[in-house]
Design a protein around this motif. Structure first.
Motif, PDB file in Angstrom:
ATOM      1  N   UNK A  95       0.864  -1.187   0.000  1.00  0.00           N
ATOM      2  CA  UNK A  95       0.000   0.000   0.000  1.00  0.00           C
ATOM      3  C   UNK A  95       0.891   1.224   0.000  1.00  0.00           C
ATOM      4  N   UNK A  96       0.427   2.244  -0.727  1.00  0.00           N
ATOM      5  CA  UNK A  96       1.116   3.540  -0.704  1.00  0.00           C
ATOM      6  C   UNK A  96       0.737   4.267   0.591  1.00  0.00           C
TER       7      UNK A  96
ATOM      8  N   UNK B   2      -5.162   6.038   5.937  1.00  0.00           N
ATOM      9  CA  UNK B   2      -4.590   4.689   5.886  1.00  0.00           C
ATOM     10  C   UNK B   2      -4.286   4.137   7.281  1.00  0.00           C
ATOM     11  N   UNK B   3      -3.709   4.970   8.147  1.00  0.00           N
ATOM     12  CA  UNK B   3      -3.308   4.443   9.464  1.00  0.00           C
ATOM     13  C   UNK B   3      -4.515   3.966  10.264  1.00  0.00           C
ATOM     14  N   UNK B   4      -5.650   4.653  10.111  1.00  0.00           N
ATOM     15  CA  UNK B   4      -6.865   4.218  10.809  1.00  0.00           C
ATOM     16  C   UNK B   4      -7.274   2.833  10.305  1.00  0.00           C
TER      17      UNK B   4
ATOM     18  N   UNK C 175       4.539  -1.205   3.265  1.00  0.00           N
ATOM     19  CA  UNK C 175       4.045   0.169   3.150  1.00  0.00           C
ATOM     20  C   UNK C 175       5.089   0.967   2.393  1.00  0.00           C
ATOM     21  N   UNK C 176       4.686   1.547   1.261  1.00  0.00           N
ATOM     22  CA  UNK C 176       5.631   2.328   0.450  1.00  0.00           C
ATOM     23  C   UNK C 176       5.383   3.807   0.734  1.00  0.00           C
ATOM     24  N   UNK C 177       6.288   4.418   1.474  1.00  0.00           N
ATOM     25  CA  UNK C 177       6.103   5.805   1.912  1.00  0.00           C
ATOM     26  C   UNK C 177       6.577   6.769   0.829  1.00  0.00           C
TER      27      UNK C 177
ATOM     28  N   UNK D 233       0.264   4.854  -9.292  1.00  0.00           N
ATOM     29  CA  UNK D 233       0.069   5.892  -8.282  1.00  0.00           C
ATOM     30  C   UNK D 233      -0.552   7.125  -8.927  1.00  0.00           C
ATOM     31  N   UNK D 234      -1.267   7.860  -8.110  1.00  0.00           N
ATOM     32  CA  UNK D 234      -1.817   9.128  -8.593  1.00  0.00           C
ATOM     33  C   UNK D 234      -0.691  10.142  -8.510  1.00  0.00           C
TER      34      UNK D 234
END
Ligand SMILES: Cc1cc2nc3c(=O)[nH]c(=O)nc-3n(C[C@H](O)[C@H](O)[C@H](O)COP(=O)(O)OP(=O)(O)OC[C@H]3O[C@@H](n4cnc5c(N)ncnc54)[C@H](O)[C@@H]3O)c2cc1C
Length: 290
Positions: A27-28, A35-37, A49-51, A165-166
């Motif tokens: 996930x981006x 996302x964290x929620x 997780x791709x930061x 990705x956007x």
């Protein structure tokens, strides 16, 4: 929360390459506000997780009179709210940001993140839709640009592929004599939104040359109200016409009943919000440069 591997990247190319490698396992992560929620609630449990937060080439805003605005997906809500450029060219965007969450969330949350999260109650989609925005999606295999309305598929679902990705939001220049307004109603200030409406009105010789109406929180995706737009187009706008358009938008909406409001109440709110936003957009169009 399930354990995951944190991968920090510095370029779009790197992000795309990791996405093609890990596909549905990845996930981006942008601002992390949505996302964290989902991770904490175990609704999502990616292995990677791709930061992308530190990719400079995703954080920019450029404007020219011919092509309009190009805004990187990492532009955060607070930047949109404070931007002198946007206040001049697309004032409805900074204005809308004032009713998005708190300053803290606006400092972290990004415009790309809010669109890809695709929560139908999101505030930024309706004004971006009436402004005719397009989004550029990139992957290792290439890129494509689509109208923002085509991004959304269903509740929290978009057409973005696992390896895309956007990258950018594009907005054409606002035509002359055009006004735009956004109205929302929440249970409490900064609480759960019950309904939202953005309206664009373009005038020519006192007649409505173009109208766009986008609604949120009243369907599974942010939606255009084409029938209501048709009522306004080609005529001088008066209170009677606005009332008919508001009624049509309420009919075209497809809201659900949940713990926050009934579908009937949401339809009633659509009427009120479309009426208010149309009146405001009309006044702004009258005052806009010709
Ligand atoms: C307390 C609180 C109040 C809020 N109130 C409001 C409100 O009033 N109105 C409103 O509209 N919103 C509200 N929000 C939502 C907020 O606007 C979004 O959470 C935020 O903008 C999401 O952006 P982000 O960068 O944090 O995305 P993230 O949480 O990092 O990501 C969200 C989703 O998008 C994906 N993603 C992110 N960026 C990209 C990209 N460039 N390309 C591909 N996929 C990507 C992620 O994988 C994830 O699936 C609120 C959120 C919080 C926490």
């Amino acid at each position: 929360m399930r354990e995951f591997e944190y991968l920090r990247v510095n370029t779009v190319k790197e992000a795309c390459s990791l996405l093609s490698e890990h596909k549905e396992e990845a996930k981006i992560l942008a601002g992390g506000q949505s996302l964290l929620t989902l991770l904490k609630m175990n609704i999502l449990s990616p292995s990677y997780l791709i930061d992308i937060k530190f990719i400079p080439e995703l954080n920019y805003m450029d404007f020219d009179d011919k092509d309009g605005l190009r805004m990187g997906a990492l532009t955060n809500h607070r930047t949109v709210e404070k931007s002198p450029l946007l206040k001049e060219k697309f004032p409805v965007l900074p204005e809308t940001e004032l009713v998005v969450a708190s300053v803290q969330t606006r400092n972290w949350g990004t415009i790309g993140g809010t669109l890809v999260h695709a929560d139908p109650i999101g505030d930024m989609a309706p004004p971006l839709i009436v402004l005719d925005s397009r989004v550029k999606l990139v992957s290792s295999g290439g890129e494509r640009t689509i109208p923002l309305t085509e991004l959304f598929v269903d509740f929290f679902m978009t057409v973005i592929e696992e390896d895309e990705i956007l990258h950018e939001i594009q907005i054409p220049p606002l035509p002359p004599r055009t006004g735009v307004a956004y109205q929302k109603f929440s249970t409490i200030e900064a609480g759960i939104k019950i309904a939202g409406a953005a309206v664009l009105v373009k005038l020519e010789d006192g007649v409505c040359k173009d109208a766009k109406i986008a609604l949120s929180a009243v369907a599974s995706v942010p939606m255009r109200s084409i029938g209501a737009e048709g009522i306004l187009k080609g005529k001088p706008i008066n209170d009677k016409l606005i009332e008919q358009a508001a009624q049509m938008a309420s009919t075209e909406a497809d809201p659900v009943t949940d713990m926050h409001a009934t579908d009937e109440y949401r339809r009633e709110l659509v009427k009120v919000l479309v009426r208010r936003a149309t009146k405001m957009a009309l006044e702004r169009a009258k005052a806009a440069k010709s």
